[in-house]
Write a protein that holds these residues in place. Structure first.
Motif, PDB file in Angstrom:
ATOM      1  N   PRO A 162       0.823  -1.212   0.000  1.00  0.00           N
ATOM      2  CA  PRO A 162       0.000   0.000   0.000  1.00  0.00           C
ATOM      3  C   PRO A 162       0.857   1.262   0.000  1.00  0.00           C
ATOM      4  CG  PRO A 162      -0.830  -1.587   1.597  1.00  0.00           C
ATOM      5  CD  PRO A 162       0.493  -2.091   1.139  1.00  0.00           C
ATOM      6  N   LYS A 163       0.442   2.226  -0.794  1.00  0.00           N
ATOM      7  CA  LYS A 163       1.138   3.512  -0.862  1.00  0.00           C
ATOM      8  C   LYS A 163       0.525   4.540   0.086  1.00  0.00           C
ATOM      9  CE  LYS A 163       0.523   3.881  -5.335  1.00  0.00           C
ATOM     10  NZ  LYS A 163       0.602   4.379  -6.745  1.00  0.00           N
ATOM     11  N   ALA A 164      -0.574   4.175   0.707  1.00  0.00           N
ATOM     12  CA  ALA A 164      -1.283   5.070   1.625  1.00  0.00           C
ATOM     13  C   ALA A 164      -1.594   4.305   2.901  1.00  0.00           C
ATOM     14  CB  ALA A 164      -2.575   5.561   0.978  1.00  0.00           C
ATOM     15  N   PRO A 165      -1.829   4.996   4.018  1.00  0.00           N
ATOM     16  CA  PRO A 165      -2.218   4.316   5.257  1.00  0.00           C
ATOM     17  C   PRO A 165      -3.434   3.414   5.010  1.00  0.00           C
ATOM     18  CG  PRO A 165      -1.749   6.616   5.694  1.00  0.00           C
ATOM     19  CD  PRO A 165      -1.723   6.461   4.202  1.00  0.00           C
ATOM     20  N   THR A 166      -3.341   2.166   5.456  1.00  0.00           N
ATOM     21  CA  THR A 166      -4.374   1.168   5.169  1.00  0.00           C
ATOM     22  C   THR A 166      -4.639   0.342   6.419  1.00  0.00           C
ATOM     23  OG1 THR A 166      -3.674   1.024   2.847  1.00  0.00           O
ATOM     24  CG2 THR A 166      -4.965  -0.815   3.704  1.00  0.00           C
ATOM     25  N   ILE A 167      -5.918   0.052   6.665  1.00  0.00           N
ATOM     26  CA  ILE A 167      -6.289  -0.855   7.744  1.00  0.00           C
ATOM     27  C   ILE A 167      -7.172  -1.959   7.178  1.00  0.00           C
ATOM     28  CG2 ILE A 167      -6.065   0.861   9.582  1.00  0.00           C
ATOM     29  CD1 ILE A 167      -9.092   1.199   9.579  1.00  0.00           C
ATOM     30  N   LEU A 168      -7.110  -3.132   7.823  1.00  0.00           N
ATOM     31  CA  LEU A 168      -7.873  -4.294   7.383  1.00  0.00           C
ATOM     32  C   LEU A 168      -8.755  -4.800   8.519  1.00  0.00           C
ATOM     33  CD1 LEU A 168      -5.066  -6.330   5.525  1.00  0.00           C
ATOM     34  CD2 LEU A 168      -6.506  -4.485   4.638  1.00  0.00           C
ATOM     35  N   HIS A 169      -9.924  -5.306   8.158  1.00  0.00           N
ATOM     36  CA  HIS A 169     -10.880  -5.834   9.123  1.00  0.00           C
ATOM     37  C   HIS A 169     -11.272  -7.259   8.729  1.00  0.00           C
ATOM     38  CE1 HIS A 169     -11.506  -1.536  10.167  1.00  0.00           C
ATOM     39  NE2 HIS A 169     -11.556  -1.353   8.856  1.00  0.00           N
ATOM     40  N   PHE A 170     -11.188  -8.190   9.676  1.00  0.00           N
ATOM     41  CA  PHE A 170     -11.563  -9.579   9.422  1.00  0.00           C
ATOM     42  C   PHE A 170     -12.381 -10.123  10.595  1.00  0.00           C
ATOM     43  CE2 PHE A 170      -7.568  -9.113   7.019  1.00  0.00           C
ATOM     44  CZ  PHE A 170      -7.966  -9.575   5.776  1.00  0.00           C
TER      45      PHE A 170
END
Length: 226
Positions: free
Chosen positions: A151-159
């Motif tokens: 990722p080139k930008a701040p990223t968050i993931l949800h599972f």
């Protein structure tokens, strides 16, 4: 609340439709909202309307328009299978080009959120997109296909911890490849953000949304941005 607009894909010039809704108050930024396998349904439009109430100008493209214009599936087994077929028949390079058309149509800062198939697409856009300020990806099973991209930008993931379609081994693989990336786990299954689905979990949906809005705020989505 919103309107239908037309976008011209960066991939091949194809003109696809999109749901567009403007903020009801001071603008915080633009938001690309990426559908589940079911298309741009009433649920997706409601999510877009909700983000507009939070101050975001939202565009939700119809990524399956080349296959079936106006596609909206229900949650029956046949419809699910059709949505899966459409998702696998939609190449990632094409998705990136369609998504970029939406980003280009929005004034910065531009954020990305996606659900289910759209969760993987949001990851893709965070890695390949131009002008993305931050991204939030919900239960993107196919992120595993793109896990080597960065990722080139701040990223968050949800599972969801009990998501049968995304084994924890896949989540662990993402964490190993991207140890600094926030990966949030919820006591829920797949599709926990959708109140149309059996695995809907209100507390998890609320918390994931708050985390998403907080990320956007930290990444340039301040009240009154133009």
């Amino acid at each position: 609340m919103g309107e239908t607009i037309t976008l011209k894909s960066r991939h091949d010039g194809f003109e696809l439709s999109a749901y567009h809704v403007k903020p009801t108050d001071a603008r915080r930024g633009g938001l690309l909202l990426i559908q589940e396998i079911f298309g741009v349904t009433d649920h997706i439009r409601e999510l877009a309307d909700g983000f507009a109430q939070d101050g975001y100008e939202v565009i939700a493209p119809a990524f399956y328009d080349r296959l079936e214009p106006g596609f909206e599936a229900d949650y029956s087994p046949d419809a699910i299978q059709k949505g899966v077929r459409y998702s696998t028949a939609t190449p990632w390079d094409q998705v990136a080009g369609d998504a970029q058309a939406a980003i280009d149509a929005l004034q910065p800062p531009v954020f990305v959120v996606g659900y289910c198939w759209g969760g993987a697409a949001a990851w893709l856009v965070a890695c390949r997109g131009e002008g993305v300020a931050a991204a939030s990806a919900f239960y993107g099973r196919r992120i595993s296909e793109l896990v080597d991209e960065i990722p080139k930008a701040p990223t968050i993931l949800h599972f969801g911890k009990t998501d049968a379609s995304i084994p924890m081994e896949k989540v662990d693989e993402i964490r190993e490849k991207h140890p600094d990336l926030p990966v949030y786990l919820y006591d829920a299954g797949h599709g926990f953000n959708s109140d149309r689905r059996a695995d809907y979990h209100a507390d998890s949906a609320r918390l994931a949304r708050l985390r998403t809005l907080a990320l956007f705020s930290r990444s340039g989505g301040g009240k009154g941005e133009v």
